[in-house]
Enzyme design. Structure first.
Site, PDB file in Angstrom:
ATOM      1  N   GLY A  12      -1.674  -5.941   5.322  1.00 45.06           N
ATOM      2  CA  GLY A  12      -1.277  -7.317   5.624  1.00 45.06           C
ATOM      3  C   GLY A  12       0.243  -7.469   5.597  1.00 45.06           C
ATOM      4  O   GLY A  12       0.911  -7.028   6.522  1.00 45.06           O
ATOM      5  N   SER A  67      -0.211   0.903   5.840  1.00 42.01           N
ATOM      6  CA  SER A  67       0.638  -0.164   6.346  1.00 42.01           C
ATOM      7  C   SER A  67       1.287  -0.904   5.169  1.00 42.01           C
ATOM      8  O   SER A  67       2.015  -0.307   4.386  1.00 42.01           O
ATOM      9  CB  SER A  67      -0.187  -1.092   7.244  1.00 42.01           C
ATOM     10  OG  SER A  67       0.640  -1.916   8.023  1.00 42.01           O
ATOM     11  N   TRP A  68       1.020  -2.216   4.997  1.00 41.06           N
ATOM     12  CA  TRP A  68       1.562  -2.912   3.827  1.00 41.06           C
ATOM     13  C   TRP A  68       1.037  -2.291   2.539  1.00 41.06           C
ATOM     14  O   TRP A  68       1.742  -2.256   1.528  1.00 41.06           O
ATOM     15  CB  TRP A  68       1.203  -4.403   3.882  1.00 41.06           C
ATOM     16  CG  TRP A  68       1.489  -5.089   2.587  1.00 41.06           C
ATOM     17  CD1 TRP A  68       0.591  -5.496   1.646  1.00 41.06           C
ATOM     18  CD2 TRP A  68       2.784  -5.412   2.060  1.00 41.06           C
ATOM     19  NE1 TRP A  68       1.238  -6.053   0.567  1.00 41.06           N
ATOM     20  CE2 TRP A  68       2.588  -6.019   0.802  1.00 41.06           C
ATOM     21  CE3 TRP A  68       4.083  -5.245   2.535  1.00 41.06           C
ATOM     22  CZ2 TRP A  68       3.634  -6.464   0.010  1.00 41.06           C
ATOM     23  CZ3 TRP A  68       5.140  -5.693   1.751  1.00 41.06           C
ATOM     24  CH2 TRP A  68       4.916  -6.287   0.499  1.00 41.06           C
ATOM     25  N   ASP A  98       1.966   5.137  16.912  1.00 34.93           N
ATOM     26  CA  ASP A  98       1.853   3.907  16.133  1.00 34.93           C
ATOM     27  C   ASP A  98       2.925   2.929  16.600  1.00 34.93           C
ATOM     28  O   ASP A  98       4.127   3.144  16.376  1.00 34.93           O
ATOM     29  CB  ASP A  98       2.031   4.239  14.648  1.00 34.93           C
ATOM     30  CG  ASP A  98       1.725   3.073  13.730  1.00 34.93           C
ATOM     31  OD1 ASP A  98       1.851   1.915  14.167  1.00 34.93           O
ATOM     32  OD2 ASP A  98       1.385   3.323  12.561  1.00 34.93           O
ATOM     33  N   HIS A 116      -1.838   2.869  15.103  1.00 35.19           N
ATOM     34  CA  HIS A 116      -1.774   2.332  13.741  1.00 35.19           C
ATOM     35  C   HIS A 116      -3.152   2.106  13.128  1.00 35.19           C
ATOM     36  O   HIS A 116      -3.305   2.145  11.910  1.00 35.19           O
ATOM     37  CB  HIS A 116      -1.007   1.003  13.756  1.00 35.19           C
ATOM     38  CG  HIS A 116      -0.669   0.470  12.403  1.00 35.19           C
ATOM     39  ND1 HIS A 116       0.215   1.091  11.541  1.00 35.19           N
ATOM     40  CD2 HIS A 116      -1.107  -0.640  11.739  1.00 35.19           C
ATOM     41  CE1 HIS A 116       0.334   0.397  10.426  1.00 35.19           C
ATOM     42  NE2 HIS A 116      -0.464  -0.659  10.516  1.00 35.19           N
TER      43      HIS A 116
END
Length: 314
Positions: free
Chosen positions: A43, A111-112, A266, A294
């Site tokens: 997120g 990711s986050w 990505d 991604h």
């Protein structure tokens, strides 16, 4: 989905008071006496995903998941920005680890989630057994400019035009600032339109082969509002990191085994970040996947993640 382990239900679930008026939703699955791993969702603002439990051999791993502040079912309501920074999340992880009586745990995040994993590991390296990262993001200015200031627009021009559409023309030189204003607008209609446009941009760019299912998922209004509010809040503040901090301090991870799984194509988090982290992190392994973007479901990603969790289960 053959690269995933079979579906598994949570073994225990509840809420943990972490202070500042926040209670985070937590889950455990798998072997209660097994090797501890904590799953860090992306997120910011997405939340626990049932599929995340399936990256691990449940007979071997004690799988811990939690909704970060303002996300999923954590309280106050989703999207709450009060006392909500990267360093609050790092602190929450320590409260959770101590509550569960875990001495050291494996970190698993994409990711986050990779951002949070790196921040936690560099703050508490003695509490980390291994790290598995996917689609590395470290919130540097260049990374934010790539996805939110026109870099990825070269690959997705039509989608970029839709991303800019809610922002007044005179504010489009800084879309992040423009969205921050829109998401704080008194009009609920304006806030919701902006949130969906922000979220759909990620849904459109997340996979190497754009899929309508991703766009529909990210366009769901309740998800979009939480996702957009938290992302803009964090990214407008550079996640409360010094510029380049997570790469600069990667030497603190020396002695912690790690695997970085990264899609060659990505478009959300280009592989230069994963490569530079790998160069700065002694002993890390970089698995650069040809044909992947991604998304965790892009070609080869699930298999690479399962190979990594299996390699550390001993």
């Amino acid at each position: 989905m053959d690269e995933l382990y079979p579906p598994i239900a949570p073994r225990a679930e509840g809420f943990l008071d972490v202070g500042d008026g926040h209670r985070i939703r937590c889950q455990e699955a798998g072997n209660p006496a097994g090797k501890p791993v904590v799953v860090l969702h992306g997120g910011p603002g997405s939340g626990i995903a049932p599929m995340a439990r399936r990256h691990f051999d449940a007979s071997v791993y004690r799988i811990v998941l939690f909704d970060q502040r303002g996300s999923g079912q954590s309280t106050p309501d989703a999207g709450d920005l009060t006392a909500n920074t990267l360093w609050h999340l790092v602190s929450d992880m320590e409260v959770l680890r101590e509550q569960l009586g875990i001495e050291r745990w494996q970190l698993f995040g994409g990711s986050w989630g990779a951002t949070l994993a790196l921040a936690y590991a560099q703050t508490h390296p003695s509490r980390v057994s291994e790290i598995i990262l996917r689609g590395v993001f470290t919130v540097r200015r260049g990374e934010l400019d790539w996805i939110y200031r026109g870099g990825a627009a070269n690959l997705f021009p039509r989608e970029w035009e839709a991303f800019l559409a809610p922002i007044p023309p005179e504010r489009r030189d800084d879309p992040l600032a423009g969205y921050r204003e829109l998401l704080d607008d008194p009009s609920e209609e304006i806030r919701h339109r902006a949130a969906v446009a922000w979220s759909v941009w990620e849904g459109a760019t997340v996979s190497v082969r754009p899929q309508e299912s991703f766009v529909r998922q990210y366009a769901e209004p309740a998800f979009a509002l939480t996702f957009a509010r938290l992302a803009v809040h964090y990214f407008s503040h550079g996640a409360w990191l010094d510029e380049g901090q997570l790469i600069r301090d990667a030497g603190k991870l020396a002695g912690i085994p790690g695997v970085i799984v990264q899609g060659r194509y990505d478009a959300v988090c280009p592989p230069i970040t994963a490569y530079e982290l790998h160069q700065a992190w002694p002993g890390s392994e970089l698995n650069l996947l040809e044909g992947a973007g991604h998304a965790v479901t892009d070609p080869g990603v699930l298999a690479a993640l399962r190979a990594a969790t299996d390699s550390f289960r001993g």
